[in-house]
Scaffold this active site. Structure first.
Site, PDB file in Angstrom:
ATOM      1  N   CYS A   1     -13.465  -9.960   6.592  1.00  0.00           N
ATOM      2  CA  CYS A   1     -14.821 -10.423   6.283  1.00  0.00           C
ATOM      3  C   CYS A   1     -15.392  -9.834   4.999  1.00  0.00           C
ATOM      4  CB  CYS A   1     -15.763 -10.108   7.451  1.00  0.00           C
ATOM      5  SG  CYS A   1     -16.049  -8.336   7.705  1.00  0.00           S
TER       6      CYS A   1
ATOM      7  N   ASP B   1       0.856  -1.191   0.000  1.00  0.00           N
ATOM      8  CA  ASP B   1       0.000   0.000   0.000  1.00  0.00           C
ATOM      9  C   ASP B   1       0.888   1.235   0.000  1.00  0.00           C
ATOM     10  OD1 ASP B   1      -2.573   1.444   0.340  1.00  0.00           O
ATOM     11  OD2 ASP B   1      -1.675   2.009   2.262  1.00  0.00           O
TER      12      ASP B   1
ATOM     13  N   ASP C   1      -3.327   0.955   6.958  1.00  0.00           N
ATOM     14  CA  ASP C   1      -2.518   0.697   5.762  1.00  0.00           C
ATOM     15  C   ASP C   1      -2.214  -0.792   5.602  1.00  0.00           C
ATOM     16  OD1 ASP C   1      -2.486   3.414   5.210  1.00  0.00           O
ATOM     17  OD2 ASP C   1      -0.644   3.760   6.351  1.00  0.00           O
TER      18      ASP C   1
ATOM     19  N   CYS D   1     -12.954  -4.434   4.714  1.00  0.00           N
ATOM     20  CA  CYS D   1     -12.357  -5.262   5.761  1.00  0.00           C
ATOM     21  C   CYS D   1     -11.721  -6.482   5.106  1.00  0.00           C
ATOM     22  CB  CYS D   1     -13.416  -5.706   6.764  1.00  0.00           C
ATOM     23  SG  CYS D   1     -12.745  -6.779   8.077  1.00  0.00           S
TER      24      CYS D   1
ATOM     25  N   CYS E   1     -17.073  -8.141  12.198  1.00  0.00           N
ATOM     26  CA  CYS E   1     -16.360  -9.357  12.613  1.00  0.00           C
ATOM     27  C   CYS E   1     -15.384  -9.117  13.760  1.00  0.00           C
ATOM     28  CB  CYS E   1     -15.603  -9.956  11.422  1.00  0.00           C
ATOM     29  SG  CYS E   1     -14.226  -8.927  10.833  1.00  0.00           S
TER      30      CYS E   1
ATOM     31  N   CYS F   1     -13.410  -3.306  12.446  1.00  0.00           N
ATOM     32  CA  CYS F   1     -14.640  -3.790  11.815  1.00  0.00           C
ATOM     33  C   CYS F   1     -15.658  -4.189  12.889  1.00  0.00           C
ATOM     34  CB  CYS F   1     -14.321  -4.982  10.910  1.00  0.00           C
ATOM     35  SG  CYS F   1     -15.780  -5.670  10.080  1.00  0.00           S
TER      36      CYS F   1
ATOM     37  N   GLU G   1      -1.193  -1.117  -5.924  1.00  0.00           N
ATOM     38  CA  GLU G   1      -2.374  -0.451  -6.455  1.00  0.00           C
ATOM     39  C   GLU G   1      -2.033   0.190  -7.794  1.00  0.00           C
ATOM     40  OE1 GLU G   1      -4.500   1.778  -2.900  1.00  0.00           O
ATOM     41  OE2 GLU G   1      -2.324   1.887  -2.727  1.00  0.00           O
TER      42      GLU G   1
END
Length: 363
Positions: A324, A185, A349, A321, A342, A339, A269
């Site tokens: 999940c 990232d 990051d 997330c 979950c 999250c 990315e």
């Protein structure tokens, strides 16, 4: 294909006479480039014809009869000028077809034409010198020997310094296989964070030199345009910009080498940096980070080493997330992913890097 093109760049130390010969060649190439461009434009306007490389390259023998100065430049260097213009036009046509901003090839002023190329012959490395046709034996700093078969030699002048860049065809040297995989990232607080939780800091070379750059820029602004003092101030400013760019490049080389040596699959990315730097609040920081350079260096090193680099869609990598798959909305200032669905908690990051790796594996 088992061969790969690799560039080796070396510093040149020409004598006063050799410098004059290099600049003479540059000027002849620049004037020829502009003349060939003008002929293409006139041919299209007056006759509706599009000249190609062969139409123009075949006219060089006749041109030399009318312009004797062209005889003092190696014939293949002149041919490469026509090839350079042809490549510019091919790129222009490609952009037109794809609906991009076309940007027609432009005439080159003196400060925007700084290199010429020997595409095949006309150059030979002899000990600590490189023999350049029509120029002479120029001292070269061979900090390492070029490998493989030398295909082309490009002479570049940048901020009063002279360089030779050899494009060589070398055998791929695959590293031992690695089953390790990583998502990366890219960011501004840190240059990169991996899915393994490793943080790669950004040196921020531009920010560190910003105060001195501003001072040098003011000195340029105070000088009278066209004066010798202004030219000197511009040269000093350009050299500092060059130093910052070299520092950023060196860091990208080091980081990319570590990634390629360690991992068999590296996922990034696919960022549209050109659109992102339109944000005036973040443009300088984004440019200073050098994301595209890091991805580019990692990609070509991976290709040589038998590794795989994948670029994936960056949408929602920070909001999703990784445990999940639920979307967890959070502002940029929130640096921890938590999250509610979950209960998974991780650095923002790191969570994004895991999502990048998962998308790469899915593709």
């Amino acid at each position: 294909m088992n061969e790969l093109l690799v560039a080796y760049k070396y510093r040149l130390y020409p004598t006063k006479q050799q410098k004059q010969a290099i600049h003479f060649t540059l000027e002849r190439c620049r004037l020829l480039y502009n003349r060939l461009l003008e002929e293409r434009i006139l041919a299209y306007k007056n006759e509706g014809n599009s000249l190609n490389y062969y139409d123009q390259a075949n006219s060089f023998n006749e041109r030399k009869q009318h312009i004797p100065a062209l005889k003092q430049v190696h014939s293949q260097v002149l041919q490469d000028v026509a090839k350079r213009l042809d490549k510019a036009y091919q790129a222009f046509f490609r952009r037109v077809k794809s609906g991009e901003v076309a940007g027609i090839p432009r005439f080159k002023p003196e400060q925007r034409y700084d290199s010429f190329t020997y595409p095949q012959g006309g150059h030979t490395i002899i000990g600590s010198k490189v023999r350049l046709s029509k120029i002479g034996d120029v001292k070269i700093k061979l900090h390492r020997q070029p490998q493989g078969k030398i295909k082309t030699c490009t002479i570049t002048v940048n901020n009063g310094k002279y360089y030779a860049c050899f494009s060589c065809e070398v055998e791929r040297q695959h590293l031992s296989s690695s089953s390790k995989q990583v998502g990366v990232d890219l960011g501004l607080m840190h240059l990169a964070v991996t899915s393994d939780g490793e943080t790669i800091e950004s040196p921020r070379h531009l920010r560190k030199s910003e105060k001195r750059l501003k001072r040098l820029q003011r000195e340029v602004s105070r000088k009278k345009k066209g004066s010798t003092r202004r030219k000197k101030a511009v040269r000093i400013l350009a050299r500092l910009h060059e130093k910052v760019a070299n520092q950023r490049k060196d860091h990208a080389h080091n980081v990319s080498r570590e990634l390629v040596n360690q991992y068999g699959l590296i996922a990034f990315e696919k960022l549209n940096v050109q659109n992102m730097i339109k944000n005036h609040h973040l443009a300088k920081s984004i440019a200073d980070a050098g994301w595209n350079q890091l991805v580019q260096f990692t990609t070509y090193k991976a290709e040589s080493a038998g590794r795989v680099v994948v670029q994936v869609d960056p949408r929602n990598t920070s909001q999703l997330c990784s445990n999940c798959g639920e979307i967890v909305k959070k502002a940029l200032s929130v640096r921890v992913h938590s999250c509610d669905h979950c209960g998974y908690t991780a650095d923002r990051d790191v969570n994004a890097a895991i999502n990048i790796l998962q998308r790469a594996l899915a593709s």
